[in-house]
Motif scaffolding. Structure first.
Motif, short mmCIF file in Angstrom:
data_model
loop_
_atom_site.label_atom_id
_atom_site.label_comp_id
_atom_site.label_asym_id
_atom_site.label_seq_id
_atom_site.Cartn_x
_atom_site.Cartn_y
_atom_site.Cartn_z
N ALA A 1 17.20 -10.24 -19.90
CA ALA A 1 17.67 -9.88 -18.55
C ALA A 1 19.18 -9.61 -18.50
CB ALA A 1 17.28 -10.95 -17.53
N MET A 2 19.69 -9.03 -19.58
CA MET A 2 21.12 -8.73 -19.67
C MET A 2 21.47 -7.29 -19.34
SD MET A 2 22.27 -10.81 -23.08
CE MET A 2 20.89 -10.37 -24.11
N THR A 3 20.44 -6.43 -19.22
CA THR A 3 20.70 -5.01 -19.03
C THR A 3 19.77 -4.40 -17.99
OG1 THR A 3 19.14 -4.38 -20.78
CG2 THR A 3 21.46 -4.68 -21.43
N VAL A 4 20.25 -3.32 -17.40
CA VAL A 4 19.43 -2.37 -16.65
C VAL A 4 19.94 -1.01 -17.07
CG1 VAL A 4 18.79 -1.45 -14.39
CG2 VAL A 4 19.07 -3.92 -14.69
N CYS A 5 19.03 -0.15 -17.50
CA CYS A 5 19.41 1.17 -17.99
C CYS A 5 18.42 2.22 -17.49
CB CYS A 5 19.39 1.21 -19.52
SG CYS A 5 20.41 -0.04 -20.30
N PRO A 6 18.87 3.48 -17.40
CA PRO A 6 17.97 4.56 -17.00
C PRO A 6 17.43 5.29 -18.23
CG PRO A 6 20.20 5.36 -16.96
CD PRO A 6 20.27 3.92 -17.41
N ALA A 7 16.35 6.00 -18.03
CA ALA A 7 15.81 6.89 -19.06
C ALA A 7 15.08 8.03 -18.36
CB ALA A 7 14.87 6.15 -19.99
N ALA A 8 15.09 9.18 -18.99
CA ALA A 8 14.36 10.35 -18.46
C ALA A 8 13.87 11.17 -19.65
CB ALA A 8 15.27 11.19 -17.57
N ASN A 9 12.86 11.96 -19.39
CA ASN A 9 12.37 12.85 -20.44
C ASN A 9 12.00 14.19 -19.83
OD1 ASN A 9 11.99 13.28 -23.15
ND2 ASN A 9 9.86 12.60 -23.17
N THR A 10 11.87 15.17 -20.71
CA THR A 10 11.60 16.54 -20.27
C THR A 10 10.37 17.11 -20.98
OG1 THR A 10 12.96 17.56 -21.98
CG2 THR A 10 14.07 16.95 -19.92
N LEU A 11 9.79 18.11 -20.37
CA LEU A 11 8.66 18.80 -20.98
C LEU A 11 9.10 19.48 -22.28
CD1 LEU A 11 7.11 20.30 -17.73
CD2 LEU A 11 6.30 18.32 -19.05
N TRP B 1 15.89 -21.84 -14.42
CA TRP B 1 16.68 -20.86 -13.66
C TRP B 1 16.50 -19.47 -14.25
CZ3 TRP B 1 20.33 -17.40 -15.24
CH2 TRP B 1 21.00 -16.72 -14.22
N PHE B 2 16.53 -19.37 -15.58
CA PHE B 2 16.43 -18.07 -16.24
C PHE B 2 15.12 -17.36 -15.91
CE2 PHE B 2 14.83 -15.45 -19.70
CZ PHE B 2 15.79 -14.44 -19.69
N GLU B 3 14.02 -18.09 -15.94
CA GLU B 3 12.72 -17.46 -15.65
C GLU B 3 12.72 -16.84 -14.26
OE1 GLU B 3 9.45 -20.11 -16.36
OE2 GLU B 3 10.16 -20.54 -18.40
N GLY B 4 13.25 -17.55 -13.28
CA GLY B 4 13.33 -17.01 -11.93
C GLY B 4 14.26 -15.82 -11.85
N PHE B 5 15.39 -15.90 -12.53
CA PHE B 5 16.36 -14.80 -12.56
C PHE B 5 15.75 -13.56 -13.19
CE2 PHE B 5 19.79 -12.46 -14.70
CZ PHE B 5 20.66 -12.25 -13.65
N GLN B 6 15.10 -13.74 -14.32
CA GLN B 6 14.48 -12.63 -15.04
C GLN B 6 13.44 -11.93 -14.16
OE1 GLN B 6 11.50 -13.63 -18.00
NE2 GLN B 6 12.53 -12.29 -19.49
N MET B 7 12.56 -12.71 -13.56
CA MET B 7 11.52 -12.12 -12.72
C MET B 7 12.12 -11.42 -11.50
SD MET B 7 8.59 -12.34 -14.11
CE MET B 7 9.34 -12.19 -15.73
N LEU C 1 15.11 -10.03 -11.33
CA LEU C 1 15.72 -8.79 -11.81
C LEU C 1 14.66 -7.71 -12.01
CD1 LEU C 1 18.12 -7.11 -12.85
CD2 LEU C 1 17.64 -8.07 -15.12
N TYR C 2 13.58 -8.06 -12.68
CA TYR C 2 12.52 -7.09 -12.93
C TYR C 2 11.92 -6.58 -11.62
CZ TYR C 2 12.51 -8.83 -17.81
OH TYR C 2 12.84 -9.19 -19.09
N SER C 3 11.63 -7.48 -10.69
CA SER C 3 11.04 -7.05 -9.42
C SER C 3 12.03 -6.21 -8.62
CB SER C 3 10.53 -8.24 -8.61
OG SER C 3 11.58 -9.07 -8.20
N THR C 4 13.32 -6.50 -8.73
CA THR C 4 14.34 -5.69 -8.04
C THR C 4 14.34 -4.26 -8.57
OG1 THR C 4 15.70 -7.63 -7.58
CG2 THR C 4 16.83 -5.50 -7.58
N CYS C 5 14.26 -4.10 -9.88
CA CYS C 5 14.22 -2.75 -10.47
C CYS C 5 12.98 -1.99 -10.00
CB CYS C 5 14.25 -2.84 -11.99
SG CYS C 5 15.81 -3.40 -12.68
N ILE C 6 11.85 -2.67 -9.97
CA ILE C 6 10.61 -2.03 -9.52
C ILE C 6 10.72 -1.64 -8.05
CG2 ILE C 6 8.15 -2.43 -9.09
CD1 ILE C 6 8.30 -4.31 -11.65
#
Length: 177
Positions: free
Chosen positions: A41-51, A103-109, A111-116
């Motif tokens: 849970a140290m990063t948030v990054c974007p990704a994209a792809n093309t045809l 604490w970490f488990e709650g933080f990780q979840m 973070l993930y739910s926030t991104c979603i």
């Protein structure tokens, strides 16, 4: 950490990243966008792809390359300063709670739910469709981590109301066969 502020930062960075990638590579037929994190849970990054990037993909593995953000051409591209700042904040927060596994488990979840939630909000606002004029496949993923199959299925359904959803779910059904 104030997750409402973080959520707005991730949303702003995601929009900027997509716009930057679209400006540079829109002619290549962008069909996908993802946010991803890591198991720590140290990063948030974007990704994209093309045809265009998919043109030379081996047929046997085509769906893997189509739907796996770690294999996409424009991984970690766009809104670099914004995502760097988000990652710096995450690492600082993790450092404060270094030895607290609960604490970490709650933080990780969270973070993930926030991104979603950010991806879902952008989908509901038709952010991607307004820019590209077509549906975009959306996903959130975590490097070196596998979601439970039902959790992943729910995520795909939640983020996609398009032909990509059907193709992905059919591909999932073939896993392990």
């Amino acid at each position: 950490m104030d997750f409402e502020i973080l959520k707005q930062q991730i949303e702003d960075a995601a929009k900027k990243a997509f716009l930057e990638v679209y400006e540079k590579h829109g002619a290549e037929g962008i069909y996908s966008f993802a946010l991803y994190s890591d198991e720590g849970a140290m990063t948030v990054c974007p990704a994209a792809n093309t045809l265009k990037a998919m043109e030379n993909t081996d047929d046997e593995d085509a769906l893997y390359y189509k739907y796996e953000p770690a294999e996409w051409t424009y991984e970690m591209e766009g809104a670099n300063e914004e995502f760097d700042e988000i990652c710096t904040q995450l690492r600082a927060e993790l450092t404060k709670h270094d030895d607290d596994g609960h604490w970490f488990e709650g933080f990780q979840m969270k973070l993930y739910s926030t991104c979603i939630e950010v991806l879902e909000k952008l989908k509901k606002e038709n952010f991607f469709t307004k820019i590209t004029g077509k549906d975009i496949f959306l996903i959130f993923t975590v490097s070196d981590y596998e979601f439970e199959k039902e959790e992943l299925k729910d995520l795909i359904v939640r983020l996609n109301d398009n032909e990509y959803k059907t193709e992905y779910l059919n591909w999932m059904a073939a896993w392990g066969n």
